[in-house]
Design a protein around this motif. Structure first.
Motif, mmCIF file in Angstrom:
data_model
loop_
_atom_site.group_PDB
_atom_site.id
_atom_site.type_symbol
_atom_site.label_atom_id
_atom_site.label_comp_id
_atom_site.label_asym_id
_atom_site.label_seq_id
_atom_site.Cartn_x
_atom_site.Cartn_y
_atom_site.Cartn_z
ATOM 1 N N ASN A 63 0.849 -1.207 0.000
ATOM 2 C CA ASN A 63 0.000 0.000 0.000
ATOM 3 C C ASN A 63 0.888 1.262 0.000
ATOM 4 O O ASN A 63 2.056 1.218 0.408
ATOM 5 C CB ASN A 63 -0.875 0.003 1.262
ATOM 6 N N CYS B 275 1.649 3.106 7.924
ATOM 7 C CA CYS B 275 0.762 2.681 6.841
ATOM 8 C C CYS B 275 -0.630 2.426 7.423
ATOM 9 O O CYS B 275 -0.781 1.736 8.437
ATOM 10 C CB CYS B 275 1.321 1.406 6.207
ATOM 11 N N TYR C 280 -3.060 0.645 6.430
ATOM 12 C CA TYR C 280 -3.722 -0.643 6.197
ATOM 13 C C TYR C 280 -3.589 -1.575 7.406
ATOM 14 O O TYR C 280 -4.563 -2.041 7.964
ATOM 15 C CB TYR C 280 -3.130 -1.273 4.931
ATOM 16 N N HIS C 281 -2.302 -1.857 7.831
ATOM 17 C CA HIS C 281 -2.103 -2.753 8.983
ATOM 18 C C HIS C 281 -1.142 -2.154 10.000
ATOM 19 O O HIS C 281 -0.583 -2.847 10.829
ATOM 20 C CB HIS C 281 -1.568 -4.114 8.522
ATOM 21 N N SER C 282 -0.905 -0.836 9.827
ATOM 22 C CA SER C 282 -0.135 -0.060 10.815
ATOM 23 C C SER C 282 1.347 -0.409 10.914
ATOM 24 O O SER C 282 1.943 -0.273 11.984
ATOM 25 C CB SER C 282 -0.787 -0.147 12.205
HETATM 26 FE FE1 FES Z 1 1.040 -1.476 4.802
HETATM 27 FE FE2 FES Z 1 -0.182 -3.707 5.396
HETATM 28 S S1 FES Z 1 0.108 -2.812 3.435
HETATM 29 S S2 FES Z 1 0.726 -2.313 6.746
#
Ligand code: FES
Length: 414
Positions: free
Chosen positions: A94, A109, A111-113
Motif C-alpha cells: 500500500n 501505513c 492498512y495494517h499499521s
Molecule cells: Fe502497509 Fe499492510 S500494506 S501495513
C-alpha cells in the motif's frame, strides 16, 4: 545586417542545432512514448522540488511521477539530511503516506499499521511474531536516489543511477549555480491536466513566437513591438541536454492611460512579470547567466532543464514549470510563481493582478496546446517546421531523440 538581426543573433548557431523539419511522430507514436518512459524518465535526474518546502526536520512532501506510476516521499530527518523513498509499504505494497505534505518523524501505513522512521527503517509491526523468517531490518522503505543542486531537490529512479546529478547537469550546473532566488519559500501554484503530449505542453512555454498571435492583449504589448513584432529572442545557449533562451522586452511599453488602477499598482514601465528599472540594482539580474548579454531590452529567461522542467527568470522574480507525462497524449502541468508575502494593500493587489493576468495568458496557451496535439494525432502532417525563435523546441526534440536512441546515459550525455 537588417534591423531585426541586430536585435536577435543567429540562435541556431548559439544552441548548435540543425534547421530541418522534425517528425510529428515524436509527439504521437506509442512506441516513442514507451521509449521516453524507460530511457528518459527512468534514467534522467528529475526535479522533485525546492528545499524550502521542507525547512524543518520531520517535514515531508510526496512527489508523484505519473509516467512511471511512482510515488516518492521526500523528507528531511533530524540530522537535517533530505532523503527520498518509494511511497510503498513493505508489507503488501500500500502507499504509506496519503497526504501531499506534512510533518512527521515516522510514517504509519494505514492498512495494517506498519510504522517507519523518516530515515526509512521499519520500526513497528503489529503482532510481529505471526510472520515467518521475518527480518525487520530488511523491510525498510525502499530508498530513491536523491541529491541537491543550488537548493533544488532532484531524484533519480534508477536503483543505481548511471551518472551523478553533477554529471547530469554538467556545465549548466556550474554556470547557473548560486542564482539568488528571491522569495524561494513562498509561491503561488497553478496546475492543470492537459490533453496533449508532455513535449507539446513544454514547447509552448519555451518560445515567444506565438505571443503576438494568441496573447494580443495579455503579453504581446510587453514582449512584442514595432521593432520586433514576432518577439525574436535576444540570446540562447545549450549546455549538454539543457538549454536557455533570453526574451526581448518592448522597452517603450507603458500601460494605457485609462488603466489607472494598473498604473497605480506598478512603477512606470513596470511589467507584470517584473522589469529592471533604470538605475535599479537587482542581485537576481546581476548573475552572469541571467540576461547573459546584459541587454536593456531583456524581458526574461527560459531555462529548460532536461527533460521536463523550466526555471524562468525576470529582473525581479522567478517561476517554474513542470511538465509530467501521464499517457502518450495527456500530461500534468504545474507552475510555481515565487513571490513576496504581501505586506500592504498595494502589494496584495499587485499579486491579485499578477495572478489574474497570468491565469488569462495560460488559458490562451492551453486551448492551443490541446488543439495542436489533436491536429498532430490526425496524421495529416508527418513533420513540424520550427522557426529560429523556436530553437529550444528543436534542441529538446533532438535531445529526446538522442536519449531514446542511447543505450547508456553516458552516451546520451556525450
Ligand atoms: Fe502497509 Fe499492510 S500494506 S501495513
Amino acid at each position: 545586417m537588417n534591423e531585426l538581426s541586430k536585435i536577435s543573433p543567429r540562435l541556431a548557431d548559439l544552441v548548435g542545432v540543425s534547421g530541418g523539419p522534425m517528425p510529428a511522430s515524436l509527439y504521437t507514436d506509442p512506441e516513442q512514448y514507451e521509449l521516453e518512459r524507460e530511457r528518459i524518465f527512468r534514467r534522467a535526474w528529475l526535479i522533485a522540488g525546492r528545499e524550502e518546502r521542507i525547512p524543518e526536520p520531520g517535514q515531508y512532501f510526496v512527489k508523484e511521477i505519473p509516467v512511471l506510476n511512482v510515488s516518492v516521499i521526500v523528507t528531511r530527518a533530524k540530522d537535517g539530511k533530505i532523503r527520498a523513498f518509494h511511497n510503498v509499504c513493505s508489507h503488501r505494497g500500500n502507499h504509506v503516506v496519503m497526504d501531499k505534505e506534512g510533518k512527521a518523524s515516522r510514517f504509519t501505513c494505514r492498512y495494517h499499521s506498519w510504522t517507519y522512521k523518516n530515515t526509512g527503517e521499519l520500526i513497528g509491526v503489529p503482532d510481529e511474531g505471526g510472520f515467518f523468517d521475518f527480518d525487520k531490518k530488511k523491510c525498510g522503505l525502499t530508498p530513491v536516489a536523491c541529491d541537491l543542486w543550488d537548493g533544488w531537490i532532484f531524484i533519480n529512479l534508477q536503483p543505481q543511477p548511471e551518472v551523478t546529478l553533477k554529471q547530469f547537469l554538467g556545465p549548466f550546473g556550474e554556470q547557473f549555480a548560486n542564482i539568488p532566488y528571491p522569495h524561494a519559500d513562498n509561491c503561488l501554484i497553478l496546475t492543470g491536466e492537459i490533453k496533449a503530449n508532455w513535449k507539446c505542453l513544454a514547447d509552448n512555454f519555451s518560445e515567444f513566437y506565438h505571443i503576438q498571435s494568441i496573447h494580443p492583449k495579455t503579453l504581446a504589448p510587453v514582449y512584442a513591438g514595432k521593432e520586433n513584432p514576432c518577439s525574436r529572442p535576444i540570446d540562447a545557449g545549450s549546455f549538454g541536454p539543457h538549454r536557455s533562451l533570453a526574451g526581448w522586452l518592448n522597452t517603450g511599453y507603458a500601460p494605457p492611460a485609462n488603466w489607472t488602477v494598473v498604473r497605480w499598482l506598478y512603477p512606470a514601465n513596470q511589467t507584470v512579470t517584473g522589469t529592471q528599472q533604470e538605475g535599479q540594482v537587482n542581485p537576481l539580474a546581476e548573475h552572469p547567466r541571467v540576461n547573459p548579454s546584459k541587454r536593456a531590452d531583456w524581458s526574461s529567461d527560459v531555462n529548460w532543464i532536461f527533460p521536463n522542467w523550466h526555471i524562468q527568470i525576470s529582473a525581479s522574480r522567478f517561476w517554474t514549470h513542470e511538465f509530467w507525462p501521464r499517457t502518450r497524449n495527456t500530461s500534468s502541468w504545474e507552475a510555481r510563481f515565487y513571490q513576496p508575502k504581501a505586506s500592504s494593500v498595494r502589494e496584495r493587489l499587485q499579486l491579485e493582478h499578477f495572478t489574474a493576468t497570468i491565469a488569462d495568458a495560460f488559458l490562451e496557451d492551453l486551448a492551443n496546446i490541446e488543439s495542436t496535439q489533436s491536429g498532430m494525432e490526425s496524421g495529416a502532417k508527418s513533420f513540424v517546421y520550427l522557426h529560429e525563435g523556436e530553437v529550444l523546441v528543436r534542441h529538446s526534440l533532438e535531445q529526446v531523440d538522442k536519449w531514446t536512441r542511447s543505450a547508456r546515459v553516458a552516451d546520451a550525455l556525450s
